[in-house]
Design a protein around this motif. Structure first.
Motif, short mmCIF file in Angstrom:
data_model
loop_
_atom_site.label_atom_id
_atom_site.label_comp_id
_atom_site.label_asym_id
_atom_site.label_seq_id
_atom_site.Cartn_x
_atom_site.Cartn_y
_atom_site.Cartn_z
N UNK A 248 51.19 -73.14 -43.20
CA UNK A 248 51.87 -71.93 -42.78
C UNK A 248 51.34 -71.37 -41.50
N UNK A 249 50.98 -71.96 -40.48
CA UNK A 249 50.29 -71.57 -39.17
C UNK A 249 50.93 -72.46 -38.38
N UNK A 250 51.66 -71.80 -37.47
CA UNK A 250 52.14 -72.41 -36.02
C UNK A 250 51.08 -71.94 -34.82
N UNK A 251 50.74 -72.86 -34.06
CA UNK A 251 49.80 -72.53 -33.09
C UNK A 251 49.90 -73.31 -31.65
N UNK A 252 49.36 -72.68 -30.68
CA UNK A 252 49.42 -73.52 -29.39
C UNK A 252 48.00 -72.96 -28.90
N UNK A 253 47.37 -73.90 -28.25
CA UNK A 253 45.74 -73.72 -27.67
C UNK A 253 45.87 -74.62 -26.30
N UNK A 254 45.01 -74.01 -25.44
CA UNK A 254 44.99 -74.97 -24.36
C UNK A 254 44.07 -74.18 -23.28
N UNK A 255 43.91 -74.85 -22.02
CA UNK A 255 43.09 -74.47 -20.96
C UNK A 255 43.69 -74.86 -19.71
N UNK A 256 43.46 -74.03 -18.60
CA UNK A 256 44.07 -74.01 -17.44
C UNK A 256 42.99 -74.02 -16.13
N UNK A 257 43.16 -74.93 -15.12
CA UNK A 257 42.38 -74.91 -14.02
C UNK A 257 43.53 -74.71 -12.72
N UNK A 258 43.34 -73.76 -11.97
CA UNK A 258 44.29 -73.53 -10.76
C UNK A 258 43.83 -73.27 -9.57
N UNK A 259 43.96 -74.04 -8.57
CA UNK A 259 43.33 -73.78 -7.05
C UNK A 259 44.46 -73.53 -6.19
N UNK A 260 44.40 -72.52 -5.38
CA UNK A 260 45.34 -71.99 -4.27
C UNK A 260 44.69 -71.89 -2.96
N UNK A 261 45.22 -72.41 -1.90
CA UNK A 261 44.58 -72.21 -0.78
C UNK A 261 45.68 -71.33 0.31
#
Length: 648
Positions: A248-261
């Protein structure tokens, strides 16, 4: 935007799944993926002001489990305001083109790899800034007041298109690791280079003080401030997601790396000069930017890492009528950069030391979200939601001392209902929200002075307002299908934002450095806005008639954050910030679509459209100076055209 599949509008803070800079919501645009079957969709159109457009979207048959899709778009429009200077471009014209290719490889039912590449070029010129009302300064003879929309500028100025070039890559890997869990990897890299050539304010800068006028009149008086800027940016990001549905559980999990110059620089100089004392004749010259000094330059590198998760639990009670959603995101941002040049020299910090001024700042955030939704019946859902979001901190590259400012944040409580009635022929949604606004980032601007002499450069500093601000509002939407093929829709929004008073770091219009807190306005936020639309579709033998008309209203808003002159509460010499005009714009479209072309399988459609159908006129931007007067941008005049679409 290439061949859109759908657009999802997410209102309110979206700090859990979409991270920073989504305080007010997010717009999630999904383009169509390759299908592996042959399809062609092409559109060509013509309109007034010399406009034309073309779109081609081609799906190719799959080979070796690879599906390929190709998209190409072009769009052009001549200037809305003609520039009298020979050889110069006009105002508010554009020439755009783009190309996109996407390949979807699906070697097995459980795994896919989706690669996308796009490249585009946008050549557009600045809008024309009308002088609406003169100020206390003496106007040149050529500086005619133009309180209505015009087709020709009152002076000719050197003008060329600003050019934006973008290209990017995206690779999405998707693996169904188990029947209940899908793993996804999204890798993206993009580059942007954008030039700015803006000489749109020439008509508003042709005035001088009585003292200068008495000395020599307008002879050799320079005007037409040409603002040039170069901006280069590249970014790459890597995101990992786990999407699941367990019990009975719907989920999303994650991780992010972002670099901008990012690196940018800017110049500002006058291109025109009067040749007589009355200011009625002038000369204009295209000036090579390479021959002009750099007014400012900076660079910064941003890195952001984050981890997030969100889950919805539907307990086994009340016939699955309760849905509880919770989410959390942790983010760490860092910015490292430097202000390199101020007024063609090394900047000077607040300690009087000359040299590049560095930026070395970092912040961490935790953004939660909780939402409780209850199905009161099959046709009525009510909910209550609390969510937070934030906008990243940094330093303003237009400032003199590169002072850092902190992130701003928002915390919102929202309640609402989503309903259907009249046997699913009507839908009514309503939401009310209220919340706190902290460390609100406020921009203050003034012309730059060097050695007591005003230059063409503009200086802008960003500061955080003290304490808490507040915001609240109501939004309502109604859709009704009273007859087959007929859809009526309407919406209304009320928004109120309070920002605590802030000390303006710059002198006010009276030339006195302000030490008192000045009122601050929320910009580009109308208190009242509404829209309504009628859509009709009538299928006939071998073709379909479609018609659409919509009307859109806003009650006006503030274009600038502070008053032109504020001496104190209730002071009779205060000059208050003006609101933009109220606006009501109507758009329409009628089409004969899906015309069957015999046994070929092709379908043809012909459409005619109009934007701002009744040629309504309003100022959507206003800028007031006691000395220079009131200036502003008008909305675009009526534009119309026709197009032909072919699909098979």
């Amino acid at each position: 935007m290439f061949d859109i599949e759908n657009i999802e509008v997410l209102k309110g803070p979206q700090g859990t799944l979409f991270g920073r800079n989504t305080e007010g919501g997010a717009v999630n645009i999904t383009t169509k993926r390759p299908t592996g079957e042959f399809h062609f969709n092409g559109t060509g159109g013509l309109g007034n002001f010399g406009s034309y457009k073309g779109e081609v979207h081609v799906d190719l048959p799959s080979f070796a489990n690879i599906a390929l899709k190709i998209d190409g778009v072009v769009a052009h429009r001549d200037p809305l305001v003609t520039n009298p200077l020979s050889g110069a471009d006009g105002f508010n014209q554009y020439d755009k083109r783009g190309f996109h290719i996407e390949a979807l490889w699906k070697p097995s039912p459980d795994f896919s790899a989706d690669y996308s590449f796009d490249i585009s070029r946008d050549e557009s010129t600045s809008q024309y800034l009308n002088l609406i009302k003169a100020g206390t300064n003496i106007q040149a003879a050529a500086a005619t007041v133009q309180p209505r929309r015009v087709r020709t500028a009152n002076v000719g100025v050197p003008q060329q298109p600003s050019i934006g070039k973008v290209h990017g890559h995206r690779l999405t890997l998707e693996w169904q690791a188990a029947p209940e869990i899908t793993l996804k990897s999204i890798t993206s890299y993009r580059e942007l280079s954008q030039s700015q050539f803006d000489n749109g304010s020439a008509a508003t800068s042709m005035s001088t003080t009585p003292a200068v006028l008495a000395a020599k009149g307008f002879t050799d008086f320079q005007f037409a401030r040409n603002s040039l800027a170069m901006f280069d940016q590249n970014q790459w990001s890597q995101e990992i997601q786990a999407i699941g549905d367990i019990g009975r559980v719907k989920f999303v999990a994650g991780a992010l790396y972002y670099r901008e110059h990012v690196s940018d620089n800017a110049q500002a100089f006058n291109t025109n000069m009067f040749t007589n004392a009355a200011g009625s004749t002038y000369t204009a010259a295209f000036i090579d930017p390479a021959m002009r000094p750099i007014d400012r330059a900076s660079h910064v590198t941003t890195k952001s890492i984050g981890a997030f998760g969100q889950a919805t639990w539907t307990p086994d009670i009340w016939n699955d009528a309760i849905h509880l959603t919770g989410g959390l995101r942790w983010t760490r941002d860092s910015k490292h950069g430097a202000l390199e040049i101020v007024n063609n020299a090394l900047p000077v910090d607040r300690n009087g030391v000359s040299g590049e001024i560095g930026l070395d700042a970092r912040w961490s955030r935790v953004d939660p979200m909780i939402n409780l939704a209850i199905d009161l019946s099959r046709d009525v859902l009510v909910y209550g939601k609390w969510s937070t979001g934030y906008k990243s901190g940094g330093a303003n590259s237009r400032s003199q001392e590169y002072d850092p400012f902190n992130p701003e944040s928002v915390s919102i409580f929202e309640i609402g209902a989503k309903t259907e009635f009249f046997d699913n022929h009507a839908r009514f949604n309503i939401a009310a929200y209220a919340g706190d606004y902290k460390n609100i980032q406020v921009d203050f601007s003034r012309p730059f002075e060097a050695g007591g002499v005003r230059t063409t450069r503009t200086t802008t500093s960003t500061v955080n307002s003290p304490g808490k601000g507040g915001l609240h509002g109501v939004e309502a939407e109604l859709t009704v299908n009273p007859l087959a093929g007929l859809t009526l829709s309407a919406s209304y929004a009320y928004q109120y934002v309070h920002i605590p008073a802030v000390v303006n770091p710059y002198p006010n219009a009276a030339g006195v450095i302000s030490t008192l807190a000045v009122p601050v306005y929320q910009t580009y936020t109308p208190k009242h806005s509404a829209s309504a639309a009628i859509d009709y579709e009538l299928p006939l033998n071998g073709f379909t008639i479609r018609a659409h008309i919509d009307g859109n209203y806003d009650g006006g808003y503030y274009s600038n954050v502070s008053d032109p002159k504020y001496v104190g509460s209730g002071d009779p010499t205060n000059i208050y910030q003006p609101k933009t005009d109220k606006a009501f714009v109507v758009n329409s479209r009628v089409a004969i679509a899906d015309i069957e072309m015999g046994s070929t399988g092709a379908r043809v459609g012909v459409a005619f459209w109009a934007r701002n159908l009744f040629n309504e006129q309003h100022l959507f931007y206003k800028s007031l100076s006691p000395t220079s007067g009131l200036s502003g941008f008008f909305n675009e005049p009526r534009t119309f055209g026709g197009e032909v679409n072919v699909r098979f």
